[in-house]
Every structure is written in C-alpha cells, then in structure tokens.
Design a protein around this motif. Structure first.
Motif, PDB file in Angstrom:
ATOM      1  N   SER A   2       0.828  -1.196   0.000  1.00 24.74           N
ATOM      2  CA  SER A   2       0.000   0.000   0.000  1.00 24.74           C
ATOM      3  C   SER A   2       0.865   1.250   0.000  1.00 24.74           C
ATOM      4  O   SER A   2       2.044   1.216   0.324  1.00 24.74           O
ATOM      5  N   GLU A   3       0.244   2.360  -0.375  1.00 25.03           N
ATOM      6  CA  GLU A   3       0.957   3.627  -0.475  1.00 25.03           C
ATOM      7  C   GLU A   3       1.424   4.097   0.907  1.00 25.03           C
ATOM      8  O   GLU A   3       0.764   3.867   1.919  1.00 25.03           O
ATOM      9  N   ARG A   4       2.593   4.734   0.930  1.00 27.65           N
ATOM     10  CA  ARG A   4       3.150   5.233   2.178  1.00 27.65           C
ATOM     11  C   ARG A   4       2.217   6.266   2.806  1.00 27.65           C
ATOM     12  O   ARG A   4       1.656   7.109   2.127  1.00 27.65           O
ATOM     13  N   ILE A   5       2.052   6.180   4.122  1.00 30.92           N
ATOM     14  CA  ILE A   5       1.224   7.126   4.851  1.00 30.92           C
ATOM     15  C   ILE A   5       2.047   8.375   5.144  1.00 30.92           C
ATOM     16  O   ILE A   5       3.110   8.303   5.759  1.00 30.92           O
ATOM     17  N   LYS A   6       1.569   9.519   4.703  1.00 28.50           N
ATOM     18  CA  LYS A   6       2.283  10.769   4.943  1.00 28.50           C
ATOM     19  C   LYS A   6       1.996  11.280   6.358  1.00 28.50           C
ATOM     20  O   LYS A   6       0.891  11.101   6.884  1.00 28.50           O
ATOM     21  N   PRO A   7       2.980  11.940   6.980  1.00 28.73           N
ATOM     22  CA  PRO A   7       2.783  12.445   8.345  1.00 28.73           C
ATOM     23  C   PRO A   7       1.582  13.371   8.471  1.00 28.73           C
ATOM     24  O   PRO A   7       0.917  13.394   9.515  1.00 28.73           O
ATOM     25  N   GLN A   8       1.294  14.125   7.420  1.00 29.89           N
ATOM     26  CA  GLN A   8       0.201  15.092   7.482  1.00 29.89           C
ATOM     27  C   GLN A   8      -1.157  14.437   7.743  1.00 29.89           C
ATOM     28  O   GLN A   8      -2.080  15.106   8.224  1.00 29.89           O
ATOM     29  N   ARG A   9      -1.272  13.138   7.459  1.00 30.85           N
ATOM     30  CA  ARG A   9      -2.535  12.449   7.714  1.00 30.85           C
ATOM     31  C   ARG A   9      -2.893  12.462   9.191  1.00 30.85           C
ATOM     32  O   ARG A   9      -4.059  12.324   9.560  1.00 30.85           O
ATOM     33  N   THR A  67       2.165  -0.042  12.786  1.00 33.61           N
ATOM     34  CA  THR A  67       1.764  -1.400  12.438  1.00 33.61           C
ATOM     35  C   THR A  67       3.018  -2.261  12.410  1.00 33.61           C
ATOM     36  O   THR A  67       3.766  -2.263  11.441  1.00 33.61           O
ATOM     37  N   HIS A  68       3.270  -2.985  13.498  1.00 31.03           N
ATOM     38  CA  HIS A  68       4.532  -3.706  13.658  1.00 31.03           C
ATOM     39  C   HIS A  68       4.695  -4.817  12.626  1.00 31.03           C
ATOM     40  O   HIS A  68       5.815  -5.114  12.203  1.00 31.03           O
ATOM     41  N   SER A  69       3.595  -5.421  12.213  1.00 34.93           N
ATOM     42  CA  SER A  69       3.692  -6.490  11.211  1.00 34.93           C
ATOM     43  C   SER A  69       4.171  -5.968   9.871  1.00 34.93           C
ATOM     44  O   SER A  69       4.752  -6.703   9.070  1.00 34.93           O
ATOM     45  N   GLU A  70       3.936  -4.663   9.619  1.00 27.29           N
ATOM     46  CA  GLU A  70       4.381  -4.031   8.373  1.00 27.29           C
ATOM     47  C   GLU A  70       5.682  -3.263   8.553  1.00 27.29           C
ATOM     48  O   GLU A  70       6.345  -2.917   7.581  1.00 27.29           O
ATOM     49  N   GLY A  71       6.014  -2.958   9.822  1.00 31.18           N
ATOM     50  CA  GLY A  71       7.219  -2.175  10.080  1.00 31.18           C
ATOM     51  C   GLY A  71       7.101  -0.724   9.670  1.00 31.18           C
ATOM     52  O   GLY A  71       8.102  -0.041   9.446  1.00 31.18           O
ATOM     53  N   ARG A  72       5.873  -0.221   9.601  1.00 33.26           N
ATOM     54  CA  ARG A  72       5.647   1.159   9.154  1.00 33.26           C
ATOM     55  C   ARG A  72       4.243   1.577   9.538  1.00 33.26           C
ATOM     56  O   ARG A  72       3.467   0.801  10.107  1.00 33.26           O
ATOM     57  N   LEU A  73       3.898   2.821   9.207  1.00 37.11           N
ATOM     58  CA  LEU A  73       2.549   3.327   9.447  1.00 37.11           C
ATOM     59  C   LEU A  73       1.615   2.891   8.331  1.00 37.11           C
ATOM     60  O   LEU A  73       1.990   2.873   7.161  1.00 37.11           O
ATOM     61  N   THR A  74       0.381   2.551   8.730  1.00 38.31           N
ATOM     62  CA  THR A  74      -0.620   2.129   7.755  1.00 38.31           C
ATOM     63  C   THR A  74      -1.951   2.812   8.058  1.00 38.31           C
ATOM     64  O   THR A  74      -2.082   3.559   9.029  1.00 38.31           O
ATOM     65  N   GLU A  75      -2.940   2.519   7.229  1.00 38.60           N
ATOM     66  CA  GLU A  75      -4.273   3.084   7.440  1.00 38.60           C
ATOM     67  C   GLU A  75      -4.858   2.650   8.783  1.00 38.60           C
ATOM     68  O   GLU A  75      -5.678   3.354   9.368  1.00 38.60           O
ATOM     69  N   ARG A  76      -4.437   1.518   9.294  1.00 38.71           N
ATOM     70  CA  ARG A  76      -4.915   1.073  10.606  1.00 38.71           C
ATOM     71  C   ARG A  76      -4.484   2.061  11.692  1.00 38.71           C
ATOM     72  O   ARG A  76      -5.236   2.315  12.639  1.00 38.71           O
ATOM     73  N   ASP A  77      -3.288   2.613  11.547  1.00 43.42           N
ATOM     74  CA  ASP A  77      -2.811   3.591  12.524  1.00 43.42           C
ATOM     75  C   ASP A  77      -3.596   4.898  12.418  1.00 43.42           C
ATOM     76  O   ASP A  77      -3.929   5.513  13.434  1.00 43.42           O
ATOM     77  N   VAL A  78      -3.876   5.320  11.193  1.00 42.38           N
ATOM     78  CA  VAL A  78      -4.659   6.540  10.991  1.00 42.38           C
ATOM     79  C   VAL A  78      -6.030   6.392  11.644  1.00 42.38           C
ATOM     80  O   VAL A  78      -6.501   7.282  12.372  1.00 42.38           O
ATOM     81  N   ALA A  79      -6.667   5.255  11.416  1.00 42.83           N
ATOM     82  CA  ALA A  79      -8.014   5.036  11.952  1.00 42.83           C
ATOM     83  C   ALA A  79      -8.013   4.973  13.475  1.00 42.83           C
ATOM     84  O   ALA A  79      -8.860   5.599  14.134  1.00 42.83           O
ATOM     85  N   LEU A  80      -7.052   4.252  14.056  1.00 45.24           N
ATOM     86  CA  LEU A  80      -7.043   4.127  15.514  1.00 45.24           C
ATOM     87  C   LEU A  80      -6.645   5.439  16.174  1.00 45.24           C
ATOM     88  O   LEU A  80      -7.183   5.786  17.239  1.00 45.24           O
TER      89      LEU A  80
END
Length: 212
Positions: A2-9, A67-80
């Motif tokens: 998936s596309e990288r999550i930008k900090p601005q999100r 998201t530790h399973s991905e080693g990066r930020l994902t949409e799950r982090d944005v939502a939570l």
C-alpha cells in the motif's frame, strides 16, 4: 504494498510522527483521568486488534502507534489515532504536544558487527535489525549504529538523537542554544540540527520523520 502514509494524515487529530511512530500526548491532570483514558484506549485497541504502546503517568498519557507487522505506518494507525483522539475529547482530556519526543542513542562504528553484540549484551537489548537495538521492556532508548567510512578521532563517536514534532523543533533548538549550546551543523535543517554542549558532546534535534 500500500501507499506510504504521509505524516500530514495525522495532523488533523493532533498526532505527530516521531521516530517512525504516530505519537501524541494527552494532558490528563490526574491519575484517575489517565486510567479512564487508558481503559478507553484498551477497548478501542482490542476491537481493532491493533495495539499501541501506552505510557501512563500521573499527569499525562503518551500513545505511540505503528503497524509492527508491516514495520511502518498504515491506514490502521490513521483510523485508531482518530478513534483515540475522539475518546479523549469525549472525556474532556486535551492534547499537549510540547514535550512529545523520542530519544535515541547513536553510535558511530567502523565495523558494526564487531560493536553491536557488546551493546546488546551489556544492555540486555534485542536486535531490531542489523543496525538497531531495542529494549524488549520498552523502558530504555533505542540504540542505532551508524556506519563510518573512516576513523573520526576529532569528534565524539556517540551522540543522542532527539526526535520531536516538526512544529516543536525550532523552539527546542532555541532552548538548547540559550542554555549554552552551539550549532555544529545546520546543513540538514529543517530535517535536523546538530548541536553540542560546551565540551563538544553532540545531539541531533530531528523532526524529519514528521515532515513529508
């Protein structure tokens, strides 16, 4: 992938990206209020099956998401992050980003595999990857081993990295300079500033993960 999550999100919910984690701090003002917020976060985390690192103190709660399973930020982090901020708002608990930071110890090494095992053993840490160690209890700062191309005897080979939100960095630099520090290099600003104390011990003030 998936596309990288930008900090601005994360900005609209008063979160910042600090050393790769979406992070925020809630000024609870009391331990009881903090416990109530942590309880709410726990229920949201269990419902989402996505669990942040939560640090409960007497006057505040710090939350870090990745998201530790991905080693990066994902949409799950944005939502939570959004859900946690909504829960804090419902409890009347404000956000306070002024002290939000993450501290990292950086060691310059010519041959990292010969140096890293010593620090892993003496600290009781574990490998994150070939260049990073972390405290499995999440109590101590992470250690990063930076590859050197040649010896550098004229400067210290251990320095501190202080990760801060992008909108707190210049104030932190100014405070350090007012306290007797000086700028070693600002060629990488506003990504990071390298400062030193009166005896040359260095620190990088680094807001770069919170920038696009």
């Amino acid at each position: 992938m998936s596309e990288r999550i930008k900090p601005q999100r994360f900005y609209e919910t008063d979160w910042r990206v600090v050393r790769g984690n979406a992070s925020t701090h809630f000024r609870t003002g009391s331990f009881a209020a903090g416990v109530a917020l942590v309880d709410a976060i726990g229920k949201l985390a269990d419902a989402a099956n996505h669990h942040p690192d939560v640090d409960l103190r007497y006057r505040g709660v710090t939350v870090r998401l990745r998201t530790h399973s991905e080693g990066r930020l994902t949409e799950r982090d944005v939502a939570l992050a959004r859900q946690i901020s909504d829960a804090a708002r419902e409890l009347g608990i404000p956000v306070d980003l002024t002290g939000l930071q993450a501290v990292q110890v950086a060691i310059d090494a010519l041959v990292i595999p010969e140096v890293l095992p010593f620090w892993r053993a003496v600290l009781g840490y574990e490998d994150e990857d070939d260049e990073d160690l972390f405290d499995p209890r999440r109590e101590g700062p992470p250690f990063w081993f930076q590859q050197m191309d040649a010896p550098r005897p004229q400067r210290n080979r251990i320095h501190i990295d202080v990760y801060v939100p992008h909108d707190q960095a210049e104030a932190r630099v100014a405070a350090a300079l007012a306290a007797g520090g000086h700028v070693v290099s600002d060629e990488n600003a506003p990504g990071w500033w390298t400062l030193a104390d009166a005896e040359g011990n260095e620190v990088d003030v680094a807001p770069w993960p919170d920038r696009d």
